[in-house]
Design a protein around this motif. Structure first.
Motif, PDB file in Angstrom:
ATOM      1  N   SER A   1      -3.372   6.685 -13.125  1.00  0.00           N
ATOM      2  CA  SER A   1      -2.778   5.345 -13.066  1.00  0.00           C
ATOM      3  C   SER A   1      -1.624   5.164 -14.047  1.00  0.00           C
ATOM      4  CB  SER A   1      -3.851   4.286 -13.326  1.00  0.00           C
ATOM      5  OG  SER A   1      -4.451   4.486 -14.606  1.00  0.00           O
TER       6      SER A   1
ATOM      7  N   LYS B   1       0.823   2.760  -3.423  1.00  0.00           N
ATOM      8  CA  LYS B   1      -0.469   3.048  -4.038  1.00  0.00           C
ATOM      9  C   LYS B   1      -0.960   4.435  -3.628  1.00  0.00           C
ATOM     10  CE  LYS B   1      -1.883  -1.824  -4.076  1.00  0.00           C
ATOM     11  NZ  LYS B   1      -2.888  -2.809  -3.578  1.00  0.00           N
TER      12      LYS B   1
ATOM     13  N   GLU C   1       0.819  -1.209   0.000  1.00  0.00           N
ATOM     14  CA  GLU C   1       0.000   0.000   0.000  1.00  0.00           C
ATOM     15  C   GLU C   1       0.853   1.260   0.000  1.00  0.00           C
ATOM     16  OE1 GLU C   1      -3.194   0.936  -0.143  1.00  0.00           O
ATOM     17  OE2 GLU C   1      -3.827  -1.104  -0.612  1.00  0.00           O
TER      18      GLU C   1
END
Length: 343
Positions: A336, A330, A327
């Protein structure tokens, strides 16, 4: 020696301008904020919540009164004393408590903690840890609303310590020049981190700072939901009419220290008790009972329901997992396929 500031004299006024539903809603919102944060303070003492933790106890009317004056499509942004705002806007107590526990089920996925609560679903664009850093961001949010012609505005909260920052003055100049639909609110609890307003500047009536930019401003007794609602409603009408920003000085008071590590020795017990006698929740409770909007038993049922919600949020947080190591990489970029990421 503690510096005692003058307190606005609060009287219970007739409830003619507000409905039973509004008073009950204020009571429920503020009790949720209060009970949630009282529990958070206990958990911090047990070291289940780590890092910094800044409680809003005593200042609940600053948010509750504003929520009922605005629409669900308006944007909200504040500093790091930020648990109460999303709770009042409808964020699940489970998600906020899990964030305080740094769990993956938190509203910021456990990455923000107490000082960085975010919830896009209720248009809460976050608590921000840099003093005054959220002020230009709030103006930017308002610029987007104006650019897209949405008719919405941005509520931009700050503490009294933030008005000494350069970003405050730069933003006020730009917001007036562009007539942005933003309501700037300084939650003046008198002490910033721990130094009284009178010891940091010759200007102690903070609303007057807006005069340099010809920005409309007013001082509000923010221990009363009624006064907060009316002031925010006036400012919102101006903003939606294209007349630009307003600066509201909310005179309020925090019962706890700046953070959980602050013993608050810079003020007297007498001053604290004087403000406690004007507790915003008790004022609303008194009005509800005096006007027979609800009985003692009905209010007790609300209290018990809120206590159960808070207890459930603690259980949810304790049972939730911590974020996994991946994580960390992210949510760094919203795009993206951002082309400039390097291994």
């Amino acid at each position: 020696m503690a510096v005692t500031k003058q307190m606005p004299k609060t009287k219970v006024k007739p409830a003619a301008n507000f409905s039973k539903e509004t008073y009950v809603r204020w009571y429920e919102m503020m009790q949720l904020m209060r009970k949630f944060e009282e529990k958070a303070g206990q958990l911090y003492g047990q070291q289940k919540i780590k890092g910094f933790c800044h409680l809003y106890i005593g200042q609940e009317a600053c948010v509750a009164g504003a929520v009922t004056a605005l629409t669900k499509d308006d944007k909200w942004i504040t500093a790091y004393r930020d648990h109460a705002h999303p709770l009042a806007l409808g964020t699940s107590p489970n998600a906020v408590m899990a964030e305080l526990f740094a769990k993956a089920t938190g509203c910021s996925k456990g990455k923000g903690g107490s000082m960085h609560i975010f919830d896009k679903s209720v248009n809460f664009v976050g608590g921000h840890g840099i003093v005054g850093g959220q002020i230009p961001l709030g103006a930017g949010l308002a610029f987007a609303e104006k650019y897209n012609n949405t008719g919405n505005l941005c509520m931009t909260y700050m503490g009294d310590g933030a008005v000494r920052q350069g970003s405050f003055h730069e933003t006020f100049n730009m917001a007036m020049t562009w007539k942005l639909p933003v309501i700037f609110v300084v939650e003046n609890n008198g002490y910033a981190m721990g130094t009284s307003v009178s010891r940091t500047s010759n200007v102690t009536e903070l609303a007057t700072l807006a005069l340099a930019y010809e920005m409309p401003a007013e001082t509000v007794n923010a221990m009363r939901c009624e006064d907060v609602h009316e002031a925010v409603a006036r400012a919102a009408e101006r903003a939606r009419a294209g007349e630009g920003p307003t600066f509201l000085e909310f005179k309020t008071y925090r019962y706890k220290g700046h953070s959980m590590s602050d013993p608050a020795k810079y003020r007297t017990k007498e001053e604290l008790e004087e403000y406690r006698s004007q507790d915003p929740i008790e004022l609303v409770r008194h009005t509800i009972l005096e006007n027979k909007y609800a009985t003692e038993q009905e209010l007790e049922e609300i209290d018990n329901r809120i206590k159960a919600e808070v207890a459930e949020s603690v259980e949810f947080a304790e049972k939730s997992p911590y974020p996994t190591a991946d994580e960390l990489y992210k949510d760094v970029y919203a795009q993206s396929d951002y082309p400039y990421i390097q291994d």
